[in-house]
Scaffold this motif. Structure first.
Motif, PDB file in Angstrom:
ATOM      1  N   ASP A   7       8.861  15.328   0.389  1.00  0.00           N
ATOM      2  CA  ASP A   7       9.897  16.198   0.976  1.00  0.00           C
ATOM      3  C   ASP A   7      10.073  15.890   2.462  1.00  0.00           C
ATOM      4  OD1 ASP A   7      10.411  17.441  -1.374  1.00  0.00           O
ATOM      5  OD2 ASP A   7       9.174  19.208  -0.975  1.00  0.00           O
ATOM      6  N   GLU A   8       8.940  15.650   3.135  1.00  0.00           N
ATOM      7  CA  GLU A   8       8.993  15.465   4.587  1.00  0.00           C
ATOM      8  C   GLU A   8       9.425  14.055   4.999  1.00  0.00           C
ATOM      9  OE1 GLU A   8       5.963  16.161   8.330  1.00  0.00           O
ATOM     10  OE2 GLU A   8       5.523  17.100   6.414  1.00  0.00           O
ATOM     11  N   HIS A   9       8.890  13.055   4.267  1.00  0.00           N
ATOM     12  CA  HIS A   9       9.100  11.662   4.710  1.00  0.00           C
ATOM     13  C   HIS A   9       9.984  10.843   3.772  1.00  0.00           C
ATOM     14  CE1 HIS A   9       5.856  12.291   7.625  1.00  0.00           C
ATOM     15  NE2 HIS A   9       5.133  12.789   6.632  1.00  0.00           N
ATOM     16  N   GLY A  10      10.263  11.382   2.577  1.00  0.00           N
ATOM     17  CA  GLY A  10      10.989  10.579   1.589  1.00  0.00           C
ATOM     18  C   GLY A  10      10.045   9.623   0.865  1.00  0.00           C
ATOM     19  N   VAL A  11      10.627   8.773   0.019  1.00  0.00           N
ATOM     20  CA  VAL A  11       9.832   7.800  -0.733  1.00  0.00           C
ATOM     21  C   VAL A  11       9.448   6.655   0.211  1.00  0.00           C
ATOM     22  CG1 VAL A  11       9.894   6.153  -2.655  1.00  0.00           C
ATOM     23  CG2 VAL A  11      10.995   8.384  -2.894  1.00  0.00           C
ATOM     24  N   PRO A  12       8.168   6.244   0.219  1.00  0.00           N
ATOM     25  CA  PRO A  12       7.774   5.162   1.134  1.00  0.00           C
ATOM     26  C   PRO A  12       8.530   3.861   0.854  1.00  0.00           C
ATOM     27  CG  PRO A  12       5.831   6.226   0.159  1.00  0.00           C
ATOM     28  CD  PRO A  12       7.028   6.763  -0.561  1.00  0.00           C
ATOM     29  N   GLU A  13       8.732   3.133   1.928  1.00  0.00           N
ATOM     30  CA  GLU A  13       9.453   1.851   1.854  1.00  0.00           C
ATOM     31  C   GLU A  13       8.837   0.910   0.799  1.00  0.00           C
ATOM     32  OE1 GLU A  13      12.088   0.820   3.226  1.00  0.00           O
ATOM     33  OE2 GLU A  13      12.027  -1.368   3.199  1.00  0.00           O
ATOM     34  N   ASN A  14       7.487   0.904   0.707  1.00  0.00           N
ATOM     35  CA  ASN A  14       6.854  -0.017  -0.250  1.00  0.00           C
ATOM     36  C   ASN A  14       7.195   0.334  -1.697  1.00  0.00           C
ATOM     37  OD1 ASN A  14       5.723  -1.764   1.524  1.00  0.00           O
ATOM     38  ND2 ASN A  14       3.737  -0.722   1.632  1.00  0.00           N
ATOM     39  N   ALA A  15       7.377   1.620  -1.994  1.00  0.00           N
ATOM     40  CA  ALA A  15       7.785   2.006  -3.352  1.00  0.00           C
ATOM     41  C   ALA A  15       9.203   1.511  -3.623  1.00  0.00           C
ATOM     42  CB  ALA A  15       7.706   3.515  -3.523  1.00  0.00           C
ATOM     43  N   THR A  16      10.068   1.626  -2.633  1.00  0.00           N
ATOM     44  CA  THR A  16      11.443   1.144  -2.782  1.00  0.00           C
ATOM     45  C   THR A  16      11.465  -0.374  -2.959  1.00  0.00           C
ATOM     46  OG1 THR A  16      12.213   2.990  -1.455  1.00  0.00           O
ATOM     47  CG2 THR A  16      13.739   1.145  -1.716  1.00  0.00           C
ATOM     48  N   LEU A  17      10.603  -1.075  -2.199  1.00  0.00           N
ATOM     49  CA  LEU A  17      10.549  -2.539  -2.341  1.00  0.00           C
ATOM     50  C   LEU A  17      10.077  -2.931  -3.739  1.00  0.00           C
ATOM     51  CD1 LEU A  17       9.034  -3.539   1.132  1.00  0.00           C
ATOM     52  CD2 LEU A  17      11.345  -4.034   0.294  1.00  0.00           C
ATOM     53  N   PRO A  37       0.831  -1.218   0.000  1.00  0.00           N
ATOM     54  CA  PRO A  37       0.000   0.000   0.000  1.00  0.00           C
ATOM     55  C   PRO A  37       0.857   1.257   0.000  1.00  0.00           C
ATOM     56  CG  PRO A  37      -0.062  -1.094   2.148  1.00  0.00           C
ATOM     57  CD  PRO A  37       0.671  -2.018   1.219  1.00  0.00           C
ATOM     58  N   LEU A  38       0.385   2.259  -0.740  1.00  0.00           N
ATOM     59  CA  LEU A  38       1.114   3.527  -0.860  1.00  0.00           C
ATOM     60  C   LEU A  38       0.132   4.681  -0.684  1.00  0.00           C
ATOM     61  CD1 LEU A  38       3.253   2.661  -4.018  1.00  0.00           C
ATOM     62  CD2 LEU A  38       4.155   3.192  -1.726  1.00  0.00           C
ATOM     63  N   PRO A  39       0.578   5.783  -0.064  1.00  0.00           N
ATOM     64  CA  PRO A  39      -0.289   6.959  -0.006  1.00  0.00           C
ATOM     65  C   PRO A  39      -0.408   7.563  -1.403  1.00  0.00           C
ATOM     66  CG  PRO A  39       1.904   7.512   0.791  1.00  0.00           C
ATOM     67  CD  PRO A  39       1.912   6.037   0.508  1.00  0.00           C
ATOM     68  N   LEU A  40      -1.412   8.410  -1.588  1.00  0.00           N
ATOM     69  CA  LEU A  40      -1.509   9.143  -2.848  1.00  0.00           C
ATOM     70  C   LEU A  40      -0.284  10.046  -2.971  1.00  0.00           C
ATOM     71  CD1 LEU A  40      -3.332   9.689  -5.300  1.00  0.00           C
ATOM     72  CD2 LEU A  40      -4.361  11.554  -3.988  1.00  0.00           C
ATOM     73  N   TYR A  41       0.344  10.059  -4.153  1.00  0.00           N
ATOM     74  CA  TYR A  41       1.571  10.834  -4.307  1.00  0.00           C
ATOM     75  C   TYR A  41       1.345  12.297  -3.941  1.00  0.00           C
ATOM     76  CZ  TYR A  41       5.702  13.134  -5.645  1.00  0.00           C
ATOM     77  OH  TYR A  41       6.838  13.898  -5.564  1.00  0.00           O
ATOM     78  N   ASP A  42       2.266  12.836  -3.167  1.00  0.00           N
ATOM     79  CA  ASP A  42       2.184  14.217  -2.689  1.00  0.00           C
ATOM     80  C   ASP A  42       3.631  14.685  -2.491  1.00  0.00           C
ATOM     81  OD1 ASP A  42       2.207  16.406  -0.899  1.00  0.00           O
ATOM     82  OD2 ASP A  42       0.317  15.799   0.010  1.00  0.00           O
ATOM     83  N   ALA A  43       4.021  15.725  -3.240  1.00  0.00           N
ATOM     84  CA  ALA A  43       5.416  16.175  -3.200  1.00  0.00           C
ATOM     85  C   ALA A  43       5.813  16.661  -1.808  1.00  0.00           C
ATOM     86  CB  ALA A  43       5.633  17.270  -4.239  1.00  0.00           C
ATOM     87  N   ASP A  44       4.874  17.272  -1.079  1.00  0.00           N
ATOM     88  CA  ASP A  44       5.191  17.715   0.281  1.00  0.00           C
ATOM     89  C   ASP A  44       5.446  16.512   1.192  1.00  0.00           C
ATOM     90  OD1 ASP A  44       5.000  20.368  -0.408  1.00  0.00           O
ATOM     91  OD2 ASP A  44       2.893  20.537   0.165  1.00  0.00           O
TER      92      ASP A  44
END
Ligand SMILES: Cc1cc2nc3c(=O)[nH]c(=O)nc-3n(C[C@H](O)[C@H](O)[C@H](O)COP(=O)(O)O)c2cc1C
Length: 194
Positions: free
Chosen positions: A55-65, A45-52
Motif C-alpha cells: 500500500d505504501e510503496h507499491g510493487v517492488p521494481e524487481n517483481a515488475t522486472l 531480491p524482494l522483501p517478504l510480501y506485506d500488504a502494508d
C-alpha cells in the motif's frame, strides 16, 4: 514459431542442487530450436510480501522486472527445492509478488496466464523434492498457468552430478529430457508469441 523458455532456479545457495539441475535443463533447451533465458533470483531480491508495504510503496521494481520477463516467454521451467514438504519461502514469496503485478510499462498484464510451466526439483533426500512440486502445481494453475504433466525430481542430489555439473542419474536425466521435450511441444501449440 520459436518457443521462448525461461529457466528459473528457486534457490540462491551457491552450491545449490536446484541451480545445477536448472543449468542442465537450460543446456537441454539450448540444444533445441527454442530460445533459453536463464535467470537467477539473486539478481531480483524482494522483501517478504506485506500488504502494508505494498500500500505504501507499491510493487517492488524487481517483481515488475520478473513479471516482464515472464510475459515475454512462452514457457517456464521452475526448479524448486522442497522445504518442510512444501514450497520454500523464496519461491512462494517471488510468486506472490509477481502475482501482484498488474501493469508493465503501462500495459495490463497477467504474468502467469497462459504461460506453459514445467516443474523440476532436486533434494538430497529420497523423494527428490516432489512434494514441493505437488504444492506448486495448484498455486501456478490458480494463476492461469498451463502446468504440464511431466516433471523431474532428482533424489539423492548430493550424488546426482559429476564434477562438470552434468546429471549422472539416468532416471532423472530421462525425466528431464522428456519434460523439456513436452514443454517445447506444448509451447508450440499454446505459446503466447508468433
Ligand atoms: C528449512 C528446511 C526444510 C527442509 N525440508 C526438506 C524437505 O521437506 N524435504 C527435502 O527433501 N529436503 C528438505 N530440506 C533440505 C533441502 O532439500 C536441501 O537443503 C537442499 O539442498 C536445498 O536445495 P538447494 O541445494 O537447491 O539449495 C530442507 C532444508 C531446509 C533449510
Amino acid at each position: 514459431m520459436t518457443p521462448r523458455i525461461l529457466i528459473l532456479p528457486g534457490s540462491n545457495r551457491l552450491a545449490s542442487y536446484n541451480r545445477r539441475l536448472a543449468a542442465e535443463a537450460a543446456r537441454l533447451v539450448a540444444a533445441t530450436d527454442a530460445v533459453a533465458t536463464h535467470l537467477s533470483l539473486t539478481d531480483y531480491p524482494l522483501p517478504l510480501y506485506d500488504a502494508d508495504f505494498e500500500d505504501e510503496h507499491g510493487v517492488p521494481e524487481n517483481a515488475t522486472l520478473l513479471a516482464q520477463h515472464l510475459t515475454a516467454q512462452d514457457g517456464l521451467i521452475l526448479v524448486s527445492p522442497e522445504y518442510n514438504t512444501s514450497i520454500p519461502p523464496l519461491v512462494k514469496n517471488t510468486i506472490d509478488w509477481i502475482s501482484r503485478v498488474r501493469k508493465v510499462q503501462g500495459r495490463p498484464v497477467q504474468p502467469f496466464r497462459g504461460l506453459v510451466v514445467a516443474l523440476a526439483s532436486a533434494s538430497p533426500g529420497r523423494l527428490g523434492g516432489m512434494r514441493a512440486l505437488a504444492a506448486l502445481r495448484p498455486v501456478l494453475m490458480s494463476l492461469g498457468a498451463e502446468v504440464i504433466t511431466p516433471q523431474c525430481s532428482l533424489a539423492d542430489a548430493a550424488h546426482g552430478f559429476d564434477e562438470a555439473g552434468h546429471l549422472t542419474d539416468d532416471h532423472a536425466r530421462a525425466a528431464l529430457e522428456q519434460m523439456v521435450e513436452r514443454l517445447i511441444d506444448h509451447c508450440r501449440v499454446l505459446g503466447r508469441h508468433e
